[in-house]
Scaffold this motif. Structure first.
Motif, PDB file in Angstrom:
ATOM      1  N   GLN A  76      39.443  46.935  38.195  1.00 58.51           N
ATOM      2  CA  GLN A  76      40.530  47.844  37.818  1.00 58.51           C
ATOM      3  C   GLN A  76      41.380  48.215  39.031  1.00 58.51           C
ATOM      4  OE1 GLN A  76      38.048  50.835  36.040  1.00 58.51           O
ATOM      5  NE2 GLN A  76      38.280  50.020  33.961  1.00 58.51           N
ATOM      6  N   GLN A  77      40.745  48.452  40.173  1.00 57.39           N
ATOM      7  CA  GLN A  77      41.501  48.740  41.390  1.00 57.39           C
ATOM      8  C   GLN A  77      42.396  47.567  41.765  1.00 57.39           C
ATOM      9  OE1 GLN A  77      39.391  50.628  44.719  1.00 57.39           O
ATOM     10  NE2 GLN A  77      37.688  51.042  43.331  1.00 57.39           N
ATOM     11  N   GLN A  78      41.873  46.352  41.581  1.00 57.51           N
ATOM     12  CA  GLN A  78      42.683  45.182  41.887  1.00 57.51           C
ATOM     13  C   GLN A  78      43.892  45.097  40.974  1.00 57.51           C
ATOM     14  OE1 GLN A  78      44.124  43.238  43.901  1.00 57.51           O
ATOM     15  NE2 GLN A  78      42.228  42.268  44.572  1.00 57.51           N
ATOM     16  N   ARG A  79      43.717  45.481  39.705  1.00 56.43           N
ATOM     17  CA  ARG A  79      44.846  45.476  38.773  1.00 56.43           C
ATOM     18  C   ARG A  79      45.897  46.516  39.173  1.00 56.43           C
ATOM     19  NH1 ARG A  79      40.475  44.697  35.031  1.00 56.43           N
ATOM     20  NH2 ARG A  79      40.682  42.717  33.925  1.00 56.43           N
ATOM     21  N   VAL A  80      45.447  47.664  39.659  1.00 48.70           N
ATOM     22  CA  VAL A  80      46.386  48.684  40.118  1.00 48.70           C
ATOM     23  C   VAL A  80      47.199  48.146  41.299  1.00 48.70           C
ATOM     24  CG1 VAL A  80      46.658  50.988  41.104  1.00 48.70           C
ATOM     25  CG2 VAL A  80      44.929  50.587  39.337  1.00 48.70           C
ATOM     26  N   ALA A  81      46.511  47.496  42.238  1.00 47.61           N
ATOM     27  CA  ALA A  81      47.209  46.933  43.398  1.00 47.61           C
ATOM     28  C   ALA A  81      48.221  45.882  42.964  1.00 47.61           C
ATOM     29  CB  ALA A  81      46.191  46.322  44.362  1.00 47.61           C
ATOM     30  N   LEU A  82      47.869  45.086  41.968  1.00 43.45           N
ATOM     31  CA  LEU A  82      48.788  44.072  41.466  1.00 43.45           C
ATOM     32  C   LEU A  82      49.994  44.720  40.777  1.00 43.45           C
ATOM     33  CD1 LEU A  82      49.377  41.069  40.996  1.00 43.45           C
ATOM     34  CD2 LEU A  82      47.979  41.201  38.915  1.00 43.45           C
ATOM     35  N   ALA A  83      49.731  45.756  39.966  1.00 44.18           N
ATOM     36  CA  ALA A  83      50.828  46.460  39.290  1.00 44.18           C
ATOM     37  C   ALA A  83      51.758  47.106  40.297  1.00 44.18           C
ATOM     38  CB  ALA A  83      50.256  47.516  38.346  1.00 44.18           C
ATOM     39  N   ARG A  84      51.204  47.691  41.362  1.00 43.16           N
ATOM     40  CA  ARG A  84      52.025  48.324  42.394  1.00 43.16           C
ATOM     41  C   ARG A  84      52.930  47.307  43.088  1.00 43.16           C
ATOM     42  NH1 ARG A  84      48.877  51.182  47.196  1.00 43.16           N
ATOM     43  NH2 ARG A  84      48.395  48.989  47.572  1.00 43.16           N
ATOM     44  N   ALA A  85      52.414  46.089  43.290  1.00 42.22           N
ATOM     45  CA  ALA A  85      53.217  45.056  43.939  1.00 42.22           C
ATOM     46  C   ALA A  85      54.308  44.525  43.016  1.00 42.22           C
ATOM     47  CB  ALA A  85      52.320  43.904  44.395  1.00 42.22           C
ATOM     48  N   LEU A  86      54.016  44.466  41.723  1.00 41.52           N
ATOM     49  CA  LEU A  86      54.963  43.878  40.774  1.00 41.52           C
ATOM     50  C   LEU A  86      56.006  44.862  40.252  1.00 41.52           C
ATOM     51  CD1 LEU A  86      52.511  41.674  38.685  1.00 41.52           C
ATOM     52  CD2 LEU A  86      54.236  40.870  40.307  1.00 41.52           C
ATOM     53  N   VAL A  87      55.705  46.163  40.291  1.00 39.11           N
ATOM     54  CA  VAL A  87      56.589  47.140  39.677  1.00 39.11           C
ATOM     55  C   VAL A  87      57.951  47.200  40.377  1.00 39.11           C
ATOM     56  CG1 VAL A  87      55.942  49.170  41.056  1.00 39.11           C
ATOM     57  CG2 VAL A  87      56.574  49.449  38.628  1.00 39.11           C
ATOM     58  N   ILE A  88      57.988  46.819  41.649  1.00 32.76           N
ATOM     59  CA  ILE A  88      59.265  46.838  42.376  1.00 32.76           C
ATOM     60  C   ILE A  88      60.097  45.597  42.063  1.00 32.76           C
ATOM     61  CG2 ILE A  88      58.313  48.244  44.244  1.00 32.76           C
ATOM     62  CD1 ILE A  88      58.162  45.660  45.926  1.00 32.76           C
ATOM     63  N   ARG A  89      59.548  44.682  41.246  1.00 31.43           N
ATOM     64  CA  ARG A  89      60.214  43.443  40.849  1.00 31.43           C
ATOM     65  C   ARG A  89      60.626  42.632  42.076  1.00 31.43           C
ATOM     66  NH1 ARG A  89      63.905  46.150  36.011  1.00 31.43           N
ATOM     67  NH2 ARG A  89      62.133  46.747  34.688  1.00 31.43           N
ATOM     68  N   PRO A  90      59.638  42.242  42.857  1.00 31.05           N
ATOM     69  CA  PRO A  90      59.938  41.538  44.106  1.00 31.05           C
ATOM     70  C   PRO A  90      60.407  40.110  43.865  1.00 31.05           C
ATOM     71  CG  PRO A  90      57.583  41.531  43.729  1.00 31.05           C
ATOM     72  CD  PRO A  90      58.184  42.387  42.647  1.00 31.05           C
ATOM     73  N   SER A  91      61.098  39.592  44.849  1.00 32.93           N
ATOM     74  CA  SER A  91      61.524  38.196  44.802  1.00 32.93           C
ATOM     75  C   SER A  91      60.333  37.270  45.018  1.00 32.93           C
ATOM     76  CB  SER A  91      62.582  37.947  45.880  1.00 32.93           C
ATOM     77  OG  SER A  91      62.876  36.583  46.008  1.00 32.93           O
ATOM     78  N   ILE A  92      59.383  37.716  45.848  1.00 26.03           N
ATOM     79  CA  ILE A  92      58.204  36.912  46.181  1.00 26.03           C
ATOM     80  C   ILE A  92      56.972  37.810  46.156  1.00 26.03           C
ATOM     81  CG2 ILE A  92      57.059  35.548  47.992  1.00 26.03           C
ATOM     82  CD1 ILE A  92      59.846  34.669  48.918  1.00 26.03           C
ATOM     83  N   LEU A  93      55.889  37.306  45.583  1.00 27.48           N
ATOM     84  CA  LEU A  93      54.620  38.016  45.550  1.00 27.48           C
ATOM     85  C   LEU A  93      53.671  37.358  46.544  1.00 27.48           C
ATOM     86  CD1 LEU A  93      52.733  40.122  44.202  1.00 27.48           C
ATOM     87  CD2 LEU A  93      52.111  38.333  42.553  1.00 27.48           C
ATOM     88  N   LEU A  94      53.101  38.159  47.439  1.00 23.81           N
ATOM     89  CA  LEU A  94      52.161  37.665  48.445  1.00 23.81           C
ATOM     90  C   LEU A  94      50.780  38.259  48.174  1.00 23.81           C
ATOM     91  CD1 LEU A  94      54.426  38.202  51.599  1.00 23.81           C
ATOM     92  CD2 LEU A  94      54.187  36.119  50.225  1.00 23.81           C
ATOM     93  N   LEU A  95      49.765  37.408  48.104  1.00 24.97           N
ATOM     94  CA  LEU A  95      48.412  37.855  47.788  1.00 24.97           C
ATOM     95  C   LEU A  95      47.462  37.390  48.882  1.00 24.97           C
ATOM     96  CD1 LEU A  95      49.575  36.377  44.757  1.00 24.97           C
ATOM     97  CD2 LEU A  95      48.094  38.265  44.109  1.00 24.97           C
ATOM     98  N   ASP A  96      46.826  38.354  49.570  1.00 23.45           N
ATOM     99  CA  ASP A  96      45.947  38.045  50.691  1.00 23.45           C
ATOM    100  C   ASP A  96      44.485  38.177  50.270  1.00 23.45           C
ATOM    101  OD1 ASP A  96      44.812  37.560  53.111  1.00 23.45           O
ATOM    102  OD2 ASP A  96      45.510  39.386  54.093  1.00 23.45           O
ATOM    103  N   GLU A  97      43.879  37.065  49.839  1.00 22.64           N
ATOM    104  CA  GLU A  97      42.488  37.025  49.371  1.00 22.64           C
ATOM    105  C   GLU A  97      42.168  38.204  48.463  1.00 22.64           C
ATOM    106  OE1 GLU A  97      39.549  35.114  51.428  1.00 22.64           O
ATOM    107  OE2 GLU A  97      40.621  34.894  53.301  1.00 22.64           O
ATOM    108  N   PRO A  98      42.937  38.400  47.402  1.00 22.43           N
ATOM    109  CA  PRO A  98      42.768  39.597  46.574  1.00 22.43           C
ATOM    110  C   PRO A  98      41.491  39.619  45.741  1.00 22.43           C
ATOM    111  CG  PRO A  98      44.298  38.092  45.524  1.00 22.43           C
ATOM    112  CD  PRO A  98      43.986  37.509  46.872  1.00 22.43           C
TER     113      PRO A  98
END
Length: 372
Positions: free
Chosen positions: A155-177
């Protein structure tokens, strides 16, 4: 199936000038130590690309340079034809998901997700709407008012993913999530991240040392070693046609045998010889995937080489049960060969010490020049 000849070890690079993300000669040095060496990489829009390699290969350093967290020593980072090498992190329009999640412990789930939007001074109604959408995307709407300590690792990982996506970034970077999750959760999150990435059509770069993650999730796999790119290709290309012995052994399991090529399509291995694709010469290393080999009892009706099939004789030294697989360890003239076979309700075990033969198709043999 695989048909492999000797390879020089040169990596496969993309020269796509229209790539959404492009790295041109990206380099990072720390004194005399080179962490990343002149890396060239092109990532098309909407693709998920894995940076795969062992610890210390430069993959996380590369990701952090793309994110703006580390300043390159040389080279360029280009996004949508714009050079962003000197652009600060907060202006790069990128979402970053850390290995440690990096959630604010005193904030609720909703507040954690809203943080980036608040920093951008969006209107409150817009923030609320987008946070709700992001939480729905990761199936956490019902947990919006919980604190991170009240959530599971997944669930914490999903929160981190939602936080990264909510800003609607051009590129998503994932560091060994996924490295902090158990095996079952990793499987679930692999599928969720891939589904979300594809549904949004977002360009993403995923750092991992796990070959299963790279092969199962990504459009392209970039294998790195010692700060350099060893090979780039689709998961099938990298697995089936590795450019170097390192790639072959790191991306999947392999048996390695050293021999002398005879120039007629055969390689001498000790007192025995096997057929290989092509007509290599000199000292070579041959590699075969364990699941593409077959174990038979010496003297059985199957114990014979045939056209297009190799045979090596040896003795069985160990049998390992790993659930869906049985791994047979065979001593062939002092070299261990592992053969994998599907387990059958606990049946299929052979007696350790028994004389056995290992068979495989010539076309399943990978051949490399020694030292490649």
């Amino acid at each position: 199936m695989m048909h492999q000849t000797i390879r020089s070890g040169s990596p496969t690079l993309s020269d796509d000038r229209d790539a959404h993300l492009r790295l041109d000669g990206l380099t990072k040095r720390y004194g005399d130590s080179v962490a990343v060496a002149a890396l060239d990489l092109a990532v098309p829009k909407g693709e998920l690309v894995a940076l795969l390699g062992p610890s210390g290969c430069g993959k996380t350093t590369t990701l952090r340079m793309v994110a703006g967290l580390i300043k390159p020593t040389d080279g360029r980072i280009v996004v949508a034809s714009q050079d962003i090498t000197q652009v600060p992190t907060y202006r790069r329009d990128m979402g970053l998901v850390f290995q440690s999640y990096a959630l604010f412990p005193h904030m609720t789930v909703a507040k954690n997700v809203a943080f980036g939007l608040e920093m951008r001074s969006l209107p409150k109604p817009e923030i609320e709407r987008r946070v709700k959408e992001a939480l729905a995307m990761v199936r956490l709407e019902a947990l919006a008012e919980r604190k991170p300590r009240e959530l599971s690792g997944g669930q914490q990982q999903r929160v981190a993913l939602a936080r990264a996506l909510v800003i609607r970034p051009s590129i998503l970077l994932l560091d060994e999530p996924l490295s902090n999750l158990d095996a079952k959760l990793r499987d679930e999150m692999r599928n969720e991240i891939r589904d979300i990435q594809q549904s949004l059509g977002i360009t993403a770069v995923f750092v991992t040392h796990d070959q299963v993650e790279a092969l199962s999730m990504c459009d392209k796999v970039v294998v790195m070693r010692g700060g350099k790119l060893e090979q780039m290709g689709t998961p099938v290309e990298v697995y089936e046609h590795p450019a170097t012995p390192f790639v072959a052994s790191f991306v999947g399991r392999t048996n390695r045998l050293e021999g002398i090529a005879q120039g007629d399509g055969r390689v001498a291995i000790g007192s025995m010889a096997v057929q290989v694709p092509g007509r290599p010469g000199g000292k070579v290393e041959i590699m075969i995937r364990p699941h593409r080999m077959k174990l038979v009892d010496v003297g059985s009706g199957e114990d014979a080489a045939s056209e297009g099939v190799n045979r090596l004789a040896g003795s069985l030294t160990r049998v390992t049960f790993v659930g869906d697989l049985l791994q047979y360890h065979v001593d062939v003239d002092g070299t261990e060969i592992v053969v994998e076979a599907a387990s059958d309700h606990g049946r299929g075990f052979r007696k350790v010490g028994a004389p056995v033969a290992v068979l495989w198709r010539v076309e399943d043999t990978m051949v490399f020049g020694r030292g490649a």
